[in-house]
Design an enzyme around this catalytic site. Structure first.
Site, PDB file in Angstrom:
ATOM      1  N   THR A 159       0.863  -1.191   0.000  1.00  0.00           N
ATOM      2  CA  THR A 159       0.000   0.000   0.000  1.00  0.00           C
ATOM      3  C   THR A 159       0.900   1.243   0.000  1.00  0.00           C
ATOM      4  OG1 THR A 159      -0.261  -0.263   2.404  1.00  0.00           O
ATOM      5  CG2 THR A 159      -2.037  -1.079   0.999  1.00  0.00           C
ATOM      6  N   LYS A 185       3.962  -6.930   3.698  1.00  0.00           N
ATOM      7  CA  LYS A 185       3.683  -5.528   3.483  1.00  0.00           C
ATOM      8  C   LYS A 185       3.402  -4.923   4.842  1.00  0.00           C
ATOM      9  CE  LYS A 185       0.185  -3.526   3.397  1.00  0.00           C
ATOM     10  NZ  LYS A 185      -0.586  -2.685   4.416  1.00  0.00           N
ATOM     11  N   THR A 196      -0.442  -7.346  12.644  1.00  0.00           N
ATOM     12  CA  THR A 196      -1.144  -6.257  11.967  1.00  0.00           C
ATOM     13  C   THR A 196      -0.351  -5.799  10.765  1.00  0.00           C
ATOM     14  OG1 THR A 196      -0.196  -4.796  13.615  1.00  0.00           O
ATOM     15  CG2 THR A 196      -2.490  -5.406  13.903  1.00  0.00           C
ATOM     16  N   GLU A 282       5.843   4.632   7.600  1.00  0.00           N
ATOM     17  CA  GLU A 282       5.437   5.801   6.819  1.00  0.00           C
ATOM     18  C   GLU A 282       6.208   7.042   7.261  1.00  0.00           C
ATOM     19  OE1 GLU A 282       0.929   4.391   5.678  1.00  0.00           O
ATOM     20  OE2 GLU A 282       1.227   5.599   7.466  1.00  0.00           O
ATOM     21  N   ASN A 404      -0.564  10.338   5.895  1.00  0.00           N
ATOM     22  CA  ASN A 404      -1.858   9.878   6.404  1.00  0.00           C
ATOM     23  C   ASN A 404      -2.950  10.923   6.304  1.00  0.00           C
ATOM     24  OD1 ASN A 404      -1.759   7.003   7.628  1.00  0.00           O
ATOM     25  ND2 ASN A 404       0.211   7.926   8.136  1.00  0.00           N
ATOM     26  N   THR A 409      -6.649  10.397  -0.828  1.00  0.00           N
ATOM     27  CA  THR A 409      -6.590  11.275  -1.998  1.00  0.00           C
ATOM     28  C   THR A 409      -5.223  11.235  -2.669  1.00  0.00           C
ATOM     29  OG1 THR A 409      -6.002  13.113  -0.535  1.00  0.00           O
ATOM     30  CG2 THR A 409      -8.323  12.855  -1.094  1.00  0.00           C
TER      31      THR A 409
END
Length: 409
Positions: A159, A185, A196, A282, A404, A409
């Protein structure tokens, strides 16, 4: 990995998820995501002993129920169909139907029974599955035993990840070469308690199904459960393993004389993937590893290590290259692990900053230079007992908020 006889027998090899005999893979782009591949499959030519552990979030996505049901049917699987870009979570009865439809479509494509297929999804929560894209994509999948196809699968499960995460080890058991490989991932929503993220492991070992489940659960507690990126536990994800039995070793159980060789491989693969997930957090710029020794037991050590690596203040300390070790002792204090502050030692890399609860003089310039490395190791000794453990995380940066804030979008 501990420097013992078993670890010396285990070798890391530059191979993929299809390296263990009997496994095939593929991945492709269906337009669920704008550009990257978003649908993948792992296929085993024979029924494989299977086990999985799942997220402990009370809100669980539809694919998890389908996969649990499939594994519970007879303890085996032959395939996993996986999509990214849509989590199929909080999608009600329609989501459940879509997960079963994915399972049935993959089974038909591969010539399997539906209970032979596990399902996994990852991506945006609360949006119904675009089955008009998924189902034609399943028809186009063509799993093969090749590095190219293995990497296509790995890309298809990502992702917000910046990098693919894969690893492979091999060892000789009963005179046969046994391989164990994994892909994963995970970049955000990472604070495992069981699992998770998505991680898929393959091995050609012959192994008892119940023993495989117990081994996976134990190793998960020592690896995937010791990473954190942002403190959020996902709704979807799992760690799953399939064993083809194609290596033709004697069946592995805890009573097998080389059982520890197999579990050593399982831990090595899982630790590699865990570190890669933490490092690819991230917005992250560096991996943080916390090593705790001298706890009352290994469980206490793990608890202390995870509290430190999960501290937002420790994360920002690492990002800012600021050797503010007070944030480390603070996290140890609320970790729940038994300690006496007068006994605690802390080092940042090789730089001693606290000894038996007493601050130590150190060079701020040297510490800042060390903290600029891509990997930062924090050592803690509690002097409470024989327990030891590790945990992994990453720094917390401005980019985490940016990524995040615009996830949809």
């Amino acid at each position: 990995m501990p420097a013992n006889t078993e670890s010396k027998m285990i070798q890391k090899v530059d191979e993929s998820i299809t390296a263990p005999a009997g496994f095939f893979a593929d991945g492709l782009h269906t337009s669920v995501k704008r550009r990257r591949k978003d649908l993948g499959v792992i296929f085993c030519e024979h029924p494989a002993a299977a086990a999985a552990v799942y997220t402990t979030n009370a809100v669980q996505a539809a694919p998890l129920f389908v996969t649990k049901e499939a594994i519970q049917t007879n303890g085996t699987l032959q395939a996993f169909i996986v999509n990214s870009g849509n989590a199929n979570a909080c999608t009600g009865e329609q989501g459940q139907r879509d997960a079963y439809t994915m399972q049935a479509a993959a089974a038909e494509k591969l010539g399997l029974s539906v209970e032979d297929v596990g399902v996994a999804s990852t991506g945006v929560i609360g949006e119904t599955m675009p089955m008009d894209k998924i189902l034609p994509g399943i028809e186009l999948l063509n799993p093969e035993r090749s590095t190219e196809k293995a990497h296509a699968f790995n890309e298809a499960i990502l992702t917000t990840d910046k990098i693919q995460k894969h690893t492979c080890y091999e060892a000789v058991i009963d005179g046969a070469v046994v391989k164990l490989a994994g892909v994963a991932k995970g970049s955000g929503m990472i604070k495992p308690n069981m699992a998770t993220m998505l991680a898929f492991l393959t091995t050609d070992a012959v192994i008892d199904e119940a023993a495989l489940h117990d081994a996976l659960k134990e190793v998960t507690d020592q690896t995937y459960n010791r990473i954190t990126v942002d403190g959020d536990t996902s709704t979807n994800d799992m760690v799953a393993v399939m064993a083809s039995g194609a290596a033709h070793n004697n069946k592995l159980t805890p009573n097998h004389p080389e059982w520890s060789v197999f579990t050593g491989m399982l831990k090595a693969v899982s630790e590699d993937l865990s570190k890669r997930i933490a490092q690819d957090g991230e917005g992250a710029t560096k991996l943080i590893e916390v090593q705790v020794e001298g706890a009352q037991d290994d469980e206490e050590a793990g608890k202390a290590a995870k509290a430190v690596v999960g501290s937002d203040l420790v994360k920002t300390m690492a990002y800012g290259n600021d050797a503010n070790w007070g944030r480390v002792i603070c996290a140890l204090g609320y970790s729940g692990a038994a300690l006496t502050v007068e006994s605690v030692d802390i080092s940042i890399g090789s730089i001693n900053v606290l000894k038996q609860g007493q601050p130590q003089p150190f060079s701020e310039e040297e510490a800042t230079t060390y903290l600029k490395n891509e990997t930062v190791v924090i050592h803690v000794h509690l002097h409470q007992g024989p327990g030891s453990g590790k945990a992994w995380g990453c720094d917390l940066t401005y980019d985490y908020v940016r990524i995040n804030a615009g996830y949809r979008t």
